[in-house]
Design a protein around this motif. Sequence first.
Motif, mmCIF file in Angstrom:
data_model
loop_
_atom_site.group_PDB
_atom_site.id
_atom_site.type_symbol
_atom_site.label_atom_id
_atom_site.label_comp_id
_atom_site.label_asym_id
_atom_site.label_seq_id
_atom_site.Cartn_x
_atom_site.Cartn_y
_atom_site.Cartn_z
ATOM 1 N N MET A 11 63.696 27.714 40.810
ATOM 2 C CA MET A 11 62.884 26.757 40.049
ATOM 3 C C MET A 11 63.387 26.576 38.621
ATOM 4 S SD MET A 11 58.911 27.363 41.081
ATOM 5 C CE MET A 11 58.389 26.402 39.645
ATOM 6 N N VAL A 12 63.810 27.670 38.004
ATOM 7 C CA VAL A 12 64.277 27.573 36.616
ATOM 8 C C VAL A 12 65.561 26.752 36.559
ATOM 9 C CG1 VAL A 12 65.050 28.851 34.569
ATOM 10 C CG2 VAL A 12 63.173 29.742 35.961
ATOM 11 N N GLY A 13 66.517 27.075 37.438
ATOM 12 C CA GLY A 13 67.778 26.345 37.448
ATOM 13 C C GLY A 13 67.575 24.862 37.748
ATOM 14 N N ILE A 136 58.347 31.687 28.865
ATOM 15 C CA ILE A 136 57.458 30.621 29.327
ATOM 16 C C ILE A 136 57.834 30.147 30.712
ATOM 17 C CG2 ILE A 136 56.527 29.527 27.255
ATOM 18 C CD1 ILE A 136 59.184 29.204 26.566
ATOM 19 N N ASN A 137 56.879 29.528 31.349
ATOM 20 C CA ASN A 137 57.094 28.919 32.662
ATOM 21 C C ASN A 137 58.112 27.779 32.540
ATOM 22 O OD1 ASN A 137 56.417 28.723 35.419
ATOM 23 N ND2 ASN A 137 55.183 26.912 34.979
ATOM 24 N N CYS A 138 58.895 27.565 33.613
ATOM 25 C CA CYS A 138 60.039 26.662 33.497
ATOM 26 C C CYS A 138 59.656 25.220 33.149
ATOM 27 C CB CYS A 138 60.914 26.717 34.738
ATOM 28 S SG CYS A 138 60.110 26.306 36.285
ATOM 29 N N GLU A 139 58.518 24.777 33.621
ATOM 30 C CA GLU A 139 58.132 23.390 33.300
ATOM 31 C C GLU A 139 57.914 23.214 31.799
ATOM 32 O OE1 GLU A 139 54.992 21.738 35.630
ATOM 33 O OE2 GLU A 139 55.709 22.736 37.446
ATOM 34 N N TYR A 195 57.828 41.433 26.856
ATOM 35 C CA TYR A 195 56.610 40.622 26.833
ATOM 36 C C TYR A 195 56.207 40.182 28.245
ATOM 37 C CZ TYR A 195 54.037 36.174 26.346
ATOM 38 O OH TYR A 195 53.154 35.125 26.496
ATOM 39 N N MET A 196 57.149 40.231 29.170
ATOM 40 C CA MET A 196 56.857 39.768 30.535
ATOM 41 C C MET A 196 55.602 40.392 31.152
ATOM 42 S SD MET A 196 58.250 37.353 32.212
ATOM 43 C CE MET A 196 58.111 36.481 30.651
ATOM 44 N N PRO A 197 55.393 41.726 31.044
ATOM 45 C CA PRO A 197 54.165 42.285 31.625
ATOM 46 C C PRO A 197 52.896 41.663 31.042
ATOM 47 C CG PRO A 197 55.751 44.028 31.175
ATOM 48 C CD PRO A 197 56.312 42.764 30.564
ATOM 49 N N LEU A 198 52.916 41.309 29.755
ATOM 50 C CA LEU A 198 51.743 40.636 29.188
ATOM 51 C C LEU A 198 51.652 39.213 29.727
ATOM 52 C CD1 LEU A 198 49.284 40.554 27.357
ATOM 53 C CD2 LEU A 198 50.786 40.057 25.411
ATOM 54 N N TRP A 199 52.801 38.522 29.806
ATOM 55 C CA TRP A 199 52.799 37.161 30.377
ATOM 56 C C TRP A 199 52.169 37.168 31.778
ATOM 57 C CZ3 TRP A 199 54.152 34.298 34.543
ATOM 58 C CH2 TRP A 199 54.120 32.911 34.391
ATOM 59 N N LEU A 200 52.568 38.131 32.579
ATOM 60 C CA LEU A 200 52.064 38.191 33.959
ATOM 61 C C LEU A 200 50.552 38.416 33.990
ATOM 62 C CD1 LEU A 200 55.012 40.312 35.334
ATOM 63 C CD2 LEU A 200 54.391 38.032 36.180
ATOM 64 N N ARG A 201 50.043 39.247 33.086
ATOM 65 C CA ARG A 201 48.601 39.490 33.049
ATOM 66 C C ARG A 201 47.851 38.281 32.482
ATOM 67 N NH1 ARG A 201 47.502 43.902 36.257
ATOM 68 N NH2 ARG A 201 49.063 45.530 35.870
ATOM 69 N N LEU A 202 48.488 37.592 31.551
ATOM 70 C CA LEU A 202 47.873 36.368 31.014
ATOM 71 C C LEU A 202 47.793 35.309 32.100
ATOM 72 C CD1 LEU A 202 49.615 36.273 27.526
ATOM 73 C CD2 LEU A 202 47.149 36.451 27.919
ATOM 74 N N ASP A 210 50.599 27.388 32.792
ATOM 75 C CA ASP A 210 50.771 26.430 31.700
ATOM 76 C C ASP A 210 50.130 26.948 30.421
ATOM 77 O OD1 ASP A 210 52.104 24.785 33.403
ATOM 78 O OD2 ASP A 210 50.451 23.383 33.703
ATOM 79 N N PHE A 211 50.761 27.947 29.832
ATOM 80 C CA PHE A 211 50.266 28.493 28.566
ATOM 81 C C PHE A 211 51.462 29.045 27.813
ATOM 82 C CE2 PHE A 211 50.429 32.172 31.342
ATOM 83 C CZ PHE A 211 50.949 33.144 30.527
ATOM 84 N N ASN A 212 51.259 29.332 26.569
ATOM 85 C CA ASN A 212 52.266 30.029 25.778
ATOM 86 C C ASN A 212 51.567 30.715 24.611
ATOM 87 O OD1 ASN A 212 54.740 30.982 24.904
ATOM 88 N ND2 ASN A 212 55.357 29.066 23.930
#
Lengths: 217, 217
Positions: A11-13, A136-139, A195-202, A210-212
């Motif tokens: 998805m990212v690529g 962040i999410n790829c979109e 930060y990824m573990p926090l991103w995943l919990r968020l 769709d957040f940052n």
Amino acid sequence: MAKIAVLGTGMVGQTIGSKLVALGHEVKMGSRDAKNEKAASWAKKEGAKASHGTFADAAAFGELVFNCTSGHGALEALRAAGAANLDGKLVVDISNPLDFSKGMPPSLFAGNTDSLAERIQKEFPKAHVVKTLNTINCEIMVDPGKVAGGDHTVFMSGNDPGAKGRVAEILKGWFGWKNVLDLGDITTARGTESYMPLWLRLWGALGTADFNIKIVK
Amino acid sequence: MAKIAVLGTGMVGQTIGSKLVALGHEVKMGSRDAKNEKAASWAKKEGAKASHGTFADAAAFGELVFNCTSGHGALEALRAAGAANLDGKLVVDISNPLDFSKGMPPSLFAGNTDSLAERIQKEFPKAHVVKTLNTINCEIMVDPGKVAGGDHTVFMSGNDPGAKGRVAEILKGWFGWKNVLDLGDITTARGTESYMPLWLRLWGALGTADFNIKIVK
């Protein structure tokens, strides 16, 4: 207009590649297999400016390289791309060292006193590795205005000031980012990868990707 | 007005303790040694509502307990406080598992597939542990308006909904937080504790500890 390698067919690529084609650049998507179906299908959909090939084909083609592989496959993909095809080039590293082998949510296979970005820079000392967009999410990577009118922060980490300057131009000029924060050298990627573990919990708590985060001071 | 234990005599303990006294609560600061000079000096400065003693003295006194110890000393301090003095109580855990033994910036001694908050909850299963406030500098913990008019986010993680409801009341009603985000059970503390490496790099890049992140979506 630039010639750009996108390593990775996920998805990212696909999202990064399609955005770059939409901006008018020539993009070659690289994968392990020159006949990779996802890459072929993506190139067909995107038209004349899009092509695909092996990791080495793509890296040889690109003046700059986006590493959009899964973190687990990143070093292997870059080895396949070949140091000769990476030396002296900007390598924009978006991968995260996610380890899905221990269950969900994924944990990190590098971090704390190390980072995937540092491993990449160490193995390819002549490439100009800049870690960015991995928070962040790829979109949202290529459409920051999708969240809060774009009023939030993207980070970058890297040893080469010139490479980071180029990345800041790409993030702002091509992708529309307003707030690009230079954290420092490549070791600061430990911060954004951790930060990824926090991103995943968020993601779980908010019920959307769709957040940052916005840095406020 | 409540009787509150503050474990730890460092900047976090002193800042939290002073804020609680200013709000009219009775606060006992706990440390390893009943004659700890920093605790004695703090209590003298804060007046009649402030006192000090051992970790056990403080925990026995408090209806609720703030763990403001250094992460390294957290479990030892809580063991000294004693399970009997913690059982059934809200334990607000602000500590971070920072390891300074490997040089600067500090790394984490728990994280990824574990967290200090989980270790505390596991060792004191009858305490209601809520992890919060560990993602910001202590001055901002009790004065969020100091940054961007308070328009930023604090997190909480814990297994007990009632305890988290109480923490949300404390954060909003006592400390002035506007945005309190419940991440989920105590395992979500892995997220906020793992954010420390990014916090440390942001501190370096921004040149101030007076910052925070705001979640935008």
